[in-house]
Design an enzyme around this catalytic site. Structure first.
Site, PDB file in Angstrom:
ATOM      1  CG  HIS A 238       1.350  -3.782   1.287  1.00 59.80           C
ATOM      2  ND1 HIS A 238       1.567  -2.455   1.553  1.00 59.80           N
ATOM      3  CD2 HIS A 238       0.674  -3.810   0.118  1.00 59.80           C
ATOM      4  CE1 HIS A 238       1.045  -1.718   0.590  1.00 59.80           C
ATOM      5  NE2 HIS A 238       0.500  -2.504  -0.289  1.00 59.80           N
ATOM      6  CD  GLU A 239      -2.753  -3.180   5.213  1.00 60.02           C
ATOM      7  OE1 GLU A 239      -3.619  -3.843   5.799  1.00 60.02           O
ATOM      8  OE2 GLU A 239      -1.947  -2.449   5.807  1.00 60.02           O
ATOM      9  N   GLY A 240      -2.121  -8.206   4.006  1.00 58.61           N
ATOM     10  CA  GLY A 240      -2.682  -9.539   3.830  1.00 58.61           C
ATOM     11  C   GLY A 240      -2.401 -10.021   2.426  1.00 58.61           C
TER      12      GLY A 240
END
Ligand SMILES: Cc1cc2nc3c(=O)[nH]c(=O)nc-3n(C[C@H](O)[C@H](O)[C@H](O)COP(=O)(O)OP(=O)(O)OC[C@H]3O[C@@H](n4cnc5c(N)ncnc54)[C@H](O)[C@@H]3O)c2cc1C
Length: 601
Positions: A441-443
């Site tokens: 997550h978050e890239g």
């Protein structure tokens, strides 16, 4: 076994020897604080972690949130635990006094959140996300929006989310399709679907404030046409009273490998007339605003990843000191007593690797946290600008290295415990499962590596890249004075030269060759740069330790500093040389993956 928390001696080292946290008091913003208040805050965080969240850890993992057709429920003990956390003021500790914060330096609050993450896993995320949501609104929302939505989030009455991902648009945010249309009253109405939204539905607060990315009708394609809206689960009137549903429906509740303390939801917006949304800032600038929250969240992800790595390391270290098993190869007598497994060199290898990854990742995370603080509060304009340049450049690495190497550390913690590591009587398998989300997550790691190589390196005529190299060179030239570190200084200089020549090659290749082929090994570039940065941070830790040893500390401290120096040795002997393999792949424009065809698998 005793519950594992952080190594208090290492926290002290990080705060007061490696970083100059006490020096922050010189800044106007922090003048009311001192070392004692910092330590009190950490004591409070540790107390809440141990008393409120640690007893829930296993139950949260075993009882994923449920949906009975009407309400999403978590275990009943979670709500009072979160209330204690909110009442302590810790979740908004870094906010201004006027915004009910404590104006605490982020580095202190980050370590406070480490204790909480280790004990409560991502159930702490309800609180962290809510406050990150409030921080974004305070930075980019109008006065009216702030007054209406921020105080109930800070007080815990409302919670907050970040709603970006859609079923067909995960890594590729620019393709999102949630729509916002103005109705006859001039109000935005949103329709669309979001997935994986953390804390998207639950029974822990009166209302949920979703920050939703959507495209206003007629807006340009891609990220330039994305706007940001507040979409509450329930309407709220002008007196702050919560009313009817705002057409935000739960369409799915995900069950997960780890991170089970927080709900992961699929949400459907506006199934009838459209969910009412309140525009934040200006139309089509949503990505810019969301980056406020995403950049904060990226450091938060790294903090979580390194905290779980530290916890696993600590736990497996304690275990290895007490578990008798086998004898050394030199002990031929079967009647001789068994040794504790820490006596086996291979177990020490796994512990050293964990120490190198966990404490290396932790120092990188705190470095990122401090840069974010310096960008806002450093005394001179030049210092603030310098911090901004470094942080903009470093964010992909700050997010990714701890996220990749945190789970690797947890994997080794399981191995240290052998079969006992694989069963849920010990928390190391939980740390691993919780940590495994972080490279996703978050890239994802791939997305961060593309951002680093194709965007952040060339950005502003290589300003961030060169600023980072200069920081490393500065450390090398001062550490050279210390005889025990001189060989590592030479190795880091050589590694830096390799990084420079690889970067020059890649920048030229990006101009002259097919870009898809050049970027095919972008993860190798991030790995290489990340390892050089961690080698730099270990050299810096080594320099602090070498200076401290010269002062002839007492026995316990001596062992602590020698442990730091031994880990420098480990990182330079075992880890750093890997960069030469990555640079060979990159400078040969290796096409092993690029040329592979889907139907050859
Ligand atoms: C537990 C959990 C919590 C989450 N919380 C939130 C939240 O609160 N809010 C929110 O908005 N989202 C949230 N997410 C979503 C998360 O950010 C996405 O899962 C993530 O961005 C990846 O998107 P995806 O799952 O669609 O995977 P995809 O984008 O389909 O990626 C699949 C694979 O393809 C690779 N890939 C994709 N595109 C490229 C490319 N251009 N180049 C190279 N490789 C590529 C990826 O690296 C990955 O390995 C959460 C996810 C999970 C699992």
């Amino acid at each position: 076994m005793a519950a594992p928390m952080l190594n208090e001696r290492d926290i002290e080292f990080m705060l007061y020897e490696f970083f100059d946290t006490e020096g922050l008091i010189q800044r106007d913003r922090y003048q009311d604080h001192d070392r004692q208040t910092f330590n009190e805050v950490l004591k409070t965080a540790k107390g809440i972690a141990e008393n409120e969240f640690l007893p829930l850890r296993q139950k949260l993992d075993e009882h994923q949130p449920t949906f009975d057709g009407k309400t999403v429920s978590t275990i009943p003990e979670l709500k009072p635990a979160l209330a204690v956390l909110t009442d302590s003021g810790l979740p908004s500790a870094t906010a201004d006094y006027e915004l009910s914060g404590m104006q605490l330096p982020p580095i202190v609050s980050s370590i406070a959140s480490s204790y909480l993450t280790i004990a409560g896993g991502n159930s702490i995320g309800y609180s962290l996300l809510t406050n990150a949501n409030a921080n974004l609104l305070e930075a980019h929302g109008s006065k009216a929006l702030i007054e209406k939505w921020v105080p109930p989030m800070r007080s815990g009455r409302f919670s907050g989310t970040m709603a970006m991902t859609e079923p067909d648009s995960g890594s590729s945010l620019g393709d999102l399709s949630t729509k916002a249309v103005k109705d006859e009253q001039g109000q935005y109405r949103l329709t669309g679907s979001k997935i994986f939204i953390s804390g998207g539905d639950h029974n822990l607060s009166e209302n949920i404030v979703h920050l939703v990315l959507a495209r206003v009708q007629g807006a340009p394609k891609g990220v330039k046409g994305i706007s940001l809206f507040i979409v509450p689960k329930f309407h709220v009137d002008e007196n702050g009273v919560v009313g009817d549903s705002n057409e935000v429906a739960l369409s799915g509740l995900f069950h997960k490998m780890g991170g089970r303390g927080q709900t992961s939801t699929a949400l459907s917006f506006g199934e009838k007339e459209g969910a009412v949304g309140y525009l934040v800032g200006e139309e089509n600038c949503g990505i810019k605003y969301m980056f406020h929250m995403m950049n904060e969240a990226r450091i938060m992800v790294a903090t979580g990843a390194s905290s779980l790595a530290l916890a696993g390391f600590q736990y497996s270290l304690d275990y290895a000191k007490e578990r008798p098993q086998g004898r050394l190869p030199s002990a031929k007598d079967p009647l001789s007593p068994m040794v504790n497994i820490i006596e086996h060199a291979d177990v020490r290898r796994m512990l050293l690797a964990q120490k190198a990854y966990a404490e290396g990742a932790f120092s990188l995370t705190l470095y990122g946290t401090q840069l974010a603080d310096d960008e806002r509060t450093a005394i001179t304009e030049a210092e603030r600008a310098h911090a901004k340049t470094l942080l903009d450049f470093m964010t992909p690495m700050i997010k990714t290295w701890p996220s990749e190497y945190g789970p690797k550390a947890n994997d080794l913690a399981i191995q240290v415990l052998g079969g006992h590591g694989y069963i849920n009587e010990h928390p190391v398998e939980l740390f691993y499962r919780d940590n495994r989300l972080n490279p996703i997550h978050e890239g994802t790691t791939a997305i961060q590596s593309l951002d680093l190589l194709a965007r952040k390196v060339p950005m502003n005529k290589l300003a961030g890249y060169q600023a980072m190299l200069a920081e490393i060179e500065k450390t090398i030239s001062s550490a050279k004075e210390l005889s025990e570190l001189a060989p590592y200084c030479n190795e880091l200089t050589q590694a830096l030269n390799e990084l420079k020549s690889t970067t020059t090659f890649m920048l030229t290749a990006m101009q002259t060759q097919h870009i898809d082929k050049v970027l095919a090994n972008s993860v190798a570039y991030l790995s290489m740069f990340g390892h050089v940065v961690i080698a730099w941070l270990w050299l810096k830790q080594g320099a602090v330790a070498a200076h401290a040893l010269a002062e002839q500390p007492h026995q316990e401290d001596k062992a602590f500093y020698l442990g730091k120096l031994q880990t420098v040795k480990y990182f330079y002997r075992v880890e750093l040389p890997q960069i030469y393999n990555w640079s060979t792949l990159l400078t040969n424009l290796d096409t092993s993956s690029y040329d592979m065809q889907a139907d050859w698998f």
